[in-house]
Design a protein around this motif. Structure first.
Motif, PDB file in Angstrom:
ATOM      1  N   PHE A 117       0.820  -1.213   0.000  1.00  0.00           N
ATOM      2  CA  PHE A 117       0.000   0.000   0.000  1.00  0.00           C
ATOM      3  C   PHE A 117       0.857   1.268   0.000  1.00  0.00           C
ATOM      4  O   PHE A 117       0.409   2.330  -0.420  1.00  0.00           O
TER       5      PHE A 117
ATOM      6  N   ALA B  30       2.481   5.818  -2.335  1.00  0.00           N
ATOM      7  CA  ALA B  30       1.962   6.743  -1.327  1.00  0.00           C
ATOM      8  C   ALA B  30       3.036   7.090  -0.310  1.00  0.00           C
ATOM      9  O   ALA B  30       3.034   8.196   0.266  1.00  0.00           O
TER      10      ALA B  30
ATOM     11  N   VAL C  42      -3.721   2.408  -6.886  1.00  0.00           N
ATOM     12  CA  VAL C  42      -4.289   3.076  -5.720  1.00  0.00           C
ATOM     13  C   VAL C  42      -3.210   3.803  -4.933  1.00  0.00           C
ATOM     14  O   VAL C  42      -3.403   4.935  -4.466  1.00  0.00           O
ATOM     15  N   SER C  43      -2.044   3.176  -4.779  1.00  0.00           N
ATOM     16  CA  SER C  43      -0.963   3.808  -4.031  1.00  0.00           C
ATOM     17  C   SER C  43      -0.473   5.075  -4.724  1.00  0.00           C
ATOM     18  O   SER C  43      -0.162   6.075  -4.064  1.00  0.00           O
TER      19      SER C  43
ATOM     20  N   ARG D 141      -2.227   7.015  -6.615  1.00  0.00           N
ATOM     21  CA  ARG D 141      -3.270   8.047  -6.646  1.00  0.00           C
ATOM     22  C   ARG D 141      -3.607   8.581  -5.261  1.00  0.00           C
ATOM     23  O   ARG D 141      -4.180   9.674  -5.141  1.00  0.00           O
ATOM     24  N   SER D 142      -3.240   7.871  -4.197  1.00  0.00           N
ATOM     25  CA  SER D 142      -3.636   8.251  -2.841  1.00  0.00           C
ATOM     26  C   SER D 142      -2.754   9.379  -2.310  1.00  0.00           C
ATOM     27  O   SER D 142      -1.556   9.446  -2.608  1.00  0.00           O
TER      28      SER D 142
ATOM     29  N   SER E  37      -4.316   5.265   1.211  1.00  0.00           N
ATOM     30  CA  SER E  37      -4.022   4.132   0.338  1.00  0.00           C
ATOM     31  C   SER E  37      -4.441   2.818   0.990  1.00  0.00           C
ATOM     32  O   SER E  37      -5.094   1.974   0.359  1.00  0.00           O
TER      33      SER E  37
END
Length: 489
Positions: free
Chosen positions: A164, A168, A253-254, A256-257, A263
């Motif tokens: 994750f 991020a 996701v990482s 974009r967070s 994340s």
């Protein structure tokens, strides 16, 4: 300008990209080797995977041995039942047992819920009995620790906790600006870090692979597959694509967070929705799409139909034609035994009813499976579960194959015995008794699963899994573009 942008990727750029990917791989691998949390999480995952592989392989081997000895005992019991009227032997009956592939050690599918043996007797098509799930607690039935469960649910969860912070963490540590100045291709970094994550997740499959290879080496049971190599390749390729989907999704996701916390929260929500909630919703949806009758209702309706006699006019026409063929006026004068012919007519009458009722039941069961597979377009877990059960022959379709084969064997037994009665008219009121030679003339039951229907498999499971993978790659590309040009915050 258009000519420049449409030109092939220069060799120098490709070389730079690969060097960046290789360097990022080494750096990430070195960092993870030094992190005790990675070893703790990986150790727990491997321990669970090893337990799952050991338990399922021991259970499978015990089941294989039990079914092999039971099959031999049933054949001996049938052959040595002694002299008797063949129709009495038809009611004496025999059990046949479903073969269990080695791949079922990895993906049991429906095997614990559908039964393993069926009793073949005259006038009846019986359901399979001996369902292991009937003796288990509800929680065990819901979450059985199997290699498939480890790979479908636990491995993605481990990937989430290990990955994750893939990008991020750069925001959290305020090193994103340095990453941009470095000018290293973010796609190369994502591929390298995702590959490390994928390798860590695949290590959880090693105990299952070792268990299956050991069982293959030790087991003497014949394979029920004619395309075992293809099934194994599709099985392994499906899980590789599934875990690669999670690696791409985690990277997206990482990247974009805005923070590590965001994340992790987003990835846990996605994991829970796709690996836990959607599979259950798919089952509920399938049951509403094609509801099945209760067993009591099904049996009652079928028994009522079976209780209706065959067409007496058709039976009389058949008898009169037989009398004319042999030039006699009474069935007692026939060189055949009308009792055997009448018994076979009764069997064929019942067979038509069985085909109608069970045909509708199996069509509804298959419709349920097809409806549940639609959730694979949203959940890669549903898609890979359908793919693995199909290749391991532990899905509804393969179970129906065995049920139909067992029913065909039952009808073969009845036909052999009824024809034996028909060939031997009564002499001075004494009926014919069969012996071991007649019992052994029944062809033995040997069953093999049909080869995989790759067209249906591609449309229902492989294509949704591939679509979700490509969607994850697209999301990753969009997120990396935002990471390159978006706000540092």
């Amino acid at each position: 300008m258009n000519a420049i942008t449409s030109a092939p990727w220069p060799a120098s750029e490709r070389s730079r990209w690969w060097r960046a990917c290789h360097g990022a791989w080494q750096a990430d691998w070195r960092e993870r080797r030094r992190d005790w949390r990675v070893w703790l999480l990986l150790g727990l995952g491997l321990a669970l995977a090893a337990c799952a592989a050991l338990l399922t392989s021991i259970e499978l081997q015990a089941t294989l041995d039990a079914r092999a000895s039971a099959t031999q005992a049933e054949q001996t019991r049938w052959s040595q039942q002694g002299k008797k009227y063949p129709h009495s032997a038809a009611h004496y009956g025999v059990y046949v047992f479903k073969p269990l592939p080695l791949l079922a050690a990895l993906e049991p599918g429906v095997e614990n819920y559908v039964g393993s043996s069926v009793y073949l007797e005259a006038h009846k098509q019986n359901e399979l009995v001996y369902r292991p799930a009937a003796d288990e607690a509800g929680s065990t039935r819901q979450f059985r620790l199997t290699p498939a469960f480890v790979l479908q649910v636990l491995a993605p969860m481990a990937m989430v906790f290990l990955g994750f912070g893939m990008f991020a963490g750069e925001r959290e540590r305020d090193t994103l600006a340095a990453l941009r100045v470095n000018a290293a291709p973010l796609s190369a970094l994502a591929v390298a870090r995702g590959a490390v994550l994928l390798c860590l997740a695949l290590s959880m499959a090693l105990p299952a692979c070792a268990a299956v290879m050991l069982m293959k080496w030790l087991s003497n049971a014949p394979s029920p597959f004619q395309d075992g190599a293809l099934r194994l390749a599709v099985f392994g390729g499906g899980y590789l694509l599934y875990l690669a989907t999670w690696a791409a999704l985690i990277a997206a996701v990482s990247a974009r967070s805005a923070s590590l916390r965001a994340s992790l929260a987003a990835l846990i929500a996605i994991w829970a929705a796709t690996a836990l909630v959607l599979p259950r919703l798919a089952v509920e949806f399938s049951q509403h799409a094609a509801p099945l009758p209760s067993m009591q209702q099904f049996r009652e309706e079928m028994d009522n139909t079976l209780g209706m006699p065959d067409d007496p006019q058709e039976a009389e026409r058949h008898k009169q034609a037989l009398l004319r063929e042999h030039g006699v006026s009474d069935v007692k004068d026939l060189p055949l035994n009308w009792a055997g012919i009448s018994l076979q007519r009764g069997e064929e009458h019942g067979d038509k009813i069985f085909d109608a009722y069970y045909g509708r039941l199996y069509a509804a069961m298959q419709k349920q499976s097809d409806a549940a597979a639609l959730a694979g377009w949203l959940s890669p877990t549903v898609a890979v579960a359908g793919l693995s059960t199909a290749t391991a022959a532990s899905d509804t379709g393969h179970h129906i194959q065995f049920v139909n084969a067992a029913e065909a064997q039952r009808r073969t037994i009845q036909k052999v015995l009824n024809e034996a009665i028909a060939r031997h008219p009564e002499v001075d009121g004494k009926r014919y008794d069969g012996d071991e030679a007649l019992w052994n003339s029944v062809p033995p039951f040997r069953f093999h699963f049909a080869p995989l229907d790759m067209g249906a498999l591609f449309g229902q499971q492989i294509l949704p899994l591939l679509a979700v993978f490509l969607a994850s790659l697209a999301l990753c590309a969009i997120a990396l573009r935002h990471l390159r040009s978006g706000s540092l915050k």
